[in-house]
Scaffold this active site. Structure first.
Site, PDB file in Angstrom:
ATOM      1  N   TYR A 272      -4.221   4.064   6.513  1.00  0.00           N
ATOM      2  CA  TYR A 272      -4.677   3.073   7.507  1.00  0.00           C
ATOM      3  C   TYR A 272      -5.970   3.548   8.172  1.00  0.00           C
ATOM      4  CZ  TYR A 272      -0.297   0.496   7.225  1.00  0.00           C
ATOM      5  OH  TYR A 272       0.754  -0.267   6.786  1.00  0.00           O
TER       6      TYR A 272
ATOM      7  N   LYS B 109       0.836  -1.188   0.000  1.00  0.00           N
ATOM      8  CA  LYS B 109       0.000   0.000   0.000  1.00  0.00           C
ATOM      9  C   LYS B 109       0.871   1.238   0.000  1.00  0.00           C
ATOM     10  CE  LYS B 109       0.733   1.918   3.301  1.00  0.00           C
ATOM     11  NZ  LYS B 109       2.049   2.469   3.813  1.00  0.00           N
TER      12      LYS B 109
HETATM   13  P1  NDP Z   1      12.466   1.840   1.957  1.00  0.00           P
HETATM   14  O1  NDP Z   1      12.984   3.169   1.577  1.00  0.00           O
HETATM   15  O2  NDP Z   1      12.943   1.241   3.239  1.00  0.00           O
HETATM   16  O3  NDP Z   1      12.765   0.783   0.805  1.00  0.00           O
HETATM   17  C1  NDP Z   1      12.438   1.007  -0.536  1.00  0.00           C
HETATM   18  C2  NDP Z   1      13.383   0.190  -1.426  1.00  0.00           C
HETATM   19  O4  NDP Z   1      13.018   0.431  -2.773  1.00  0.00           O
HETATM   20  C3  NDP Z   1      14.846   0.615  -1.314  1.00  0.00           C
HETATM   21  O5  NDP Z   1      15.522  -0.037  -0.281  1.00  0.00           O
HETATM   22  C4  NDP Z   1      15.386   0.248  -2.676  1.00  0.00           C
HETATM   23  O6  NDP Z   1      15.733  -1.120  -2.668  1.00  0.00           O
HETATM   24  C5  NDP Z   1      14.193   0.366  -3.595  1.00  0.00           C
HETATM   25  N1  NDP Z   1      14.250   1.584  -4.457  1.00  0.00           N
HETATM   26  C6  NDP Z   1      14.283   1.561  -5.800  1.00  0.00           C
HETATM   27  N2  NDP Z   1      14.330   2.801  -6.286  1.00  0.00           N
HETATM   28  C7  NDP Z   1      14.354   3.644  -5.232  1.00  0.00           C
HETATM   29  C8  NDP Z   1      14.431   5.062  -5.117  1.00  0.00           C
HETATM   30  N3  NDP Z   1      14.486   5.872  -6.182  1.00  0.00           N
HETATM   31  N4  NDP Z   1      14.438   5.591  -3.874  1.00  0.00           N
HETATM   32  C9  NDP Z   1      14.357   4.804  -2.787  1.00  0.00           C
HETATM   33  N5  NDP Z   1      14.269   3.449  -2.842  1.00  0.00           N
HETATM   34  C10 NDP Z   1      14.289   2.870  -4.060  1.00  0.00           C
HETATM   35  O7  NDP Z   1      10.889   1.972   1.934  1.00  0.00           O
HETATM   36  P2  NDP Z   1       9.812   1.102   2.742  1.00  0.00           P
HETATM   37  O8  NDP Z   1      10.206  -0.325   2.752  1.00  0.00           O
HETATM   38  O9  NDP Z   1       9.531   1.757   4.029  1.00  0.00           O
HETATM   39  O10 NDP Z   1       8.502   1.333   1.824  1.00  0.00           O
HETATM   40  C11 NDP Z   1       8.323   0.628   0.592  1.00  0.00           C
HETATM   41  C12 NDP Z   1       6.816   0.515   0.314  1.00  0.00           C
HETATM   42  O11 NDP Z   1       6.213  -0.237   1.347  1.00  0.00           O
HETATM   43  C13 NDP Z   1       6.086   1.862   0.267  1.00  0.00           C
HETATM   44  O12 NDP Z   1       5.121   1.836  -0.731  1.00  0.00           O
HETATM   45  C14 NDP Z   1       5.427   1.969   1.634  1.00  0.00           C
HETATM   46  O13 NDP Z   1       4.213   2.714   1.614  1.00  0.00           O
HETATM   47  C15 NDP Z   1       5.153   0.505   1.954  1.00  0.00           C
HETATM   48  N6  NDP Z   1       5.193   0.235   3.400  1.00  0.00           N
HETATM   49  C16 NDP Z   1       4.245  -0.582   3.933  1.00  0.00           C
HETATM   50  C17 NDP Z   1       4.249  -0.868   5.272  1.00  0.00           C
HETATM   51  C18 NDP Z   1       3.247  -1.806   5.833  1.00  0.00           C
HETATM   52  O14 NDP Z   1       3.215  -1.967   7.053  1.00  0.00           O
HETATM   53  N7  NDP Z   1       2.428  -2.468   5.034  1.00  0.00           N
HETATM   54  C19 NDP Z   1       5.222  -0.261   6.195  1.00  0.00           C
HETATM   55  C20 NDP Z   1       6.248   0.496   5.518  1.00  0.00           C
HETATM   56  C21 NDP Z   1       6.209   0.746   4.174  1.00  0.00           C
HETATM   57  P3  NDP Z   1      17.106  -1.650  -3.329  1.00  0.00           P
HETATM   58  O15 NDP Z   1      18.201  -0.946  -2.594  1.00  0.00           O
HETATM   59  O16 NDP Z   1      17.058  -3.103  -3.076  1.00  0.00           O
HETATM   60  O17 NDP Z   1      17.056  -1.280  -4.777  1.00  0.00           O
END
Ligand code: NDP
Length: 376
Positions: A216, A132
């Site tokens: 949420y 989401k």
């Molecule tokens: P993070 O920033 O921790 O991770 C995102 C990952 O996406 C990065 O580690 C990277 O992985 C990849 N990525 C690719 N392109 C980019 C870019 N331009 N900038 C940043 N990251 C990039 O984010 P979250 O894990 O917190 O969030 C990811 C998704 O999950 C969002 O949509 C958020 O809303 C959702 N979310 C859901 C939660 C829930 O409880 N259901 C809780 C937290 C987030 P790599 O280095 O491997 O390429």
């Protein structure tokens, strides 16, 4: 009273299950033995939790990784026993099509990338679990649903609370009429966002705290009432002195909205990237109230309630509930993996399909419009 794991099993036995959220019948038992293989796309914070959940799920396993950082992917590959040949970059991920160990992908990327990677996954013939918010526009959400339908693959949106015991217990209390006629709901969820996060950039996030955590509260008002909102009114502010929120690409800092439901229930919700707001909701009805604190957290959810019921003895007429959920991380992520794998193995539709994410995108669009915020 604090509930033990055994007490929670009893709640499940009482019928407090995900099926409460829909009128669909319970799922048939899954065929034994087969584990659904997942490719995780974007190895950030939520991906780490999902990998723990998938690993602990009896019908799921992590079989491939897609990342922009090879070294990080190699560390996870070693941890989960994934072959080096099953590590992909964003450029090579379409080769997943040829990887028979991968049945589905988990899209864990910044919001504005969800549509592209969901559609590419579907074109590679893989089922898709997408975090989401589903997308950053209604048009993208519709395109994602269409791509998955045309590829004949399933699409599930990561609404954890639809599979979570305390939220399901709150829904059951309301549906059973314990609170009488529900009249009003209050909810909030927010946090003080760190500078330089992709979350603060409109092109990557598509919106601010509403897209990230306010969703949420929005979704909770829908599953608690079992109704679809009839109208919204919203206000938003940004601190012009705060460099996180005062540039042309910045997202909203604070947002509040009120909603009216067809039965007459009203809800008021707040979200913020400028202040910590513990996620909670309070539901007020004609016979009493319930409250869940840490309602959207990974653990520590706490339900309290007080309501009147018919009873011969006056002392039995007021019910007090105080239930602290003992389930720990990664329990909610195991539930999501179990559910999606079961859907894939048995051909059922997920409880939170693409259409559920699309509805929230439509409501988010209305809230932003009312607050005078232009979506991308
Ligand atoms: P993070 O920033 O921790 O991770 C995102 C990952 O996406 C990065 O580690 C990277 O992985 C990849 N990525 C690719 N392109 C980019 C870019 N331009 N900038 C940043 N990251 C990039 O984010 P979250 O894990 O917190 O969030 C990811 C998704 O999950 C969002 O949509 C958020 O809303 C959702 N979310 C859901 C939660 C829930 O409880 N259901 C809780 C937290 C987030 P790599 O280095 O491997 O390429």
């Amino acid at each position: 009273m604090h509930l033990t794991r055994r007490d929670f099993s009893k709640l499940t036995a009482m019928g407090i299950t995900a099926e409460l959220l829909s009128s669909k019948p319970a799922f048939p038992a899954q065929p034994s033995g087969k584990k659904v293989g997942y490719a995780i796309i974007g190895l950030g914070r939520i991906a780490d939790l999902h990998m723990q959940g998938i690993h602990a799920s009896p019908n799921s396993k992590v079989t491939a990784l897609v990342s922009g950082h090879r070294e990080k992917a190699e560390k996870y590959a070693a941890q989960y026993g994934i072959a080096a040949s099953s590590i992909y970059s964003y450029e090579t991920m379409d080769k997943l099509r040829a990887n028979s160990a991968v049945d589905a992908t988990y899209v864990c990327l910044p919001n504005s990338m969800h549509a592209e990677y969901t559609i590419r996954s579907a074109k590679a013939g893989k089922h898709v679990f997408c975090e989401k918010p589903m997308s950053t526009s209604v048009t993208d959400a519709e395109a994602m649903i269409a791509a998955c339908k045309s590829a004949n693959v399933k699409l599930m949106i990561g609404y954890r609370c639809h599979y979570e015991t305390t939220n399901l217990a709150a829904i059951k209390l309301i549906r059973d009429g314990a609170l009488g006629k529900v009249r009003s709901i209050q909810s909030a969820f927010g946090f003080n966002a760190g500078a330089n996060e992709w979350r603060l950039s409109m092109p990557l996030a598509g919106g601010g705290p509403l897209m990230d955590v306010g969703i949420y509260c929005l979704n909770a008002t829908r599953y608690l009432t079992g109704e679809e909102p009839a109208a919204f009114s919203a206000y938003s502010t940004n601190d012009p002195q705060d460099p996180r929120f005062n540039h042309p690409n910045s997202v909203e800092e604070d947002l509040v909205w009120t909603t009216k439901f067809p039965s007459g229930i009203v809800a008021s919700c707040s979200t913020s990237y400028g202040a910590n707001m513990q996620g909670y909701y309070r539901v007020y009805g004609s016979k009493g109230w319930l409250q869940v604190t840490e309602a959207f957290s990974y653990q520590g959810l706490h339900l309290t309630a007080e309501y009147e019921r018919d009873a011969e003895k006056e002392a039995d007429r007021t019910v007090h509930l105080d239930q602290l959920n003992p389930e720990k991380i990664p329990h909610q992520f195991v539930n999501e993996a179990d559910h999606f794998s079961r859907c894939i193995l048995t051909g059922q539709t997920p409880q939170s399909p693409g259409e559920e994410g699309l509805r929230d995108m439509q409501y988010i669009q209305q809230i932003y419009k009312s607050a005078g915020i232009k979506m991308a």
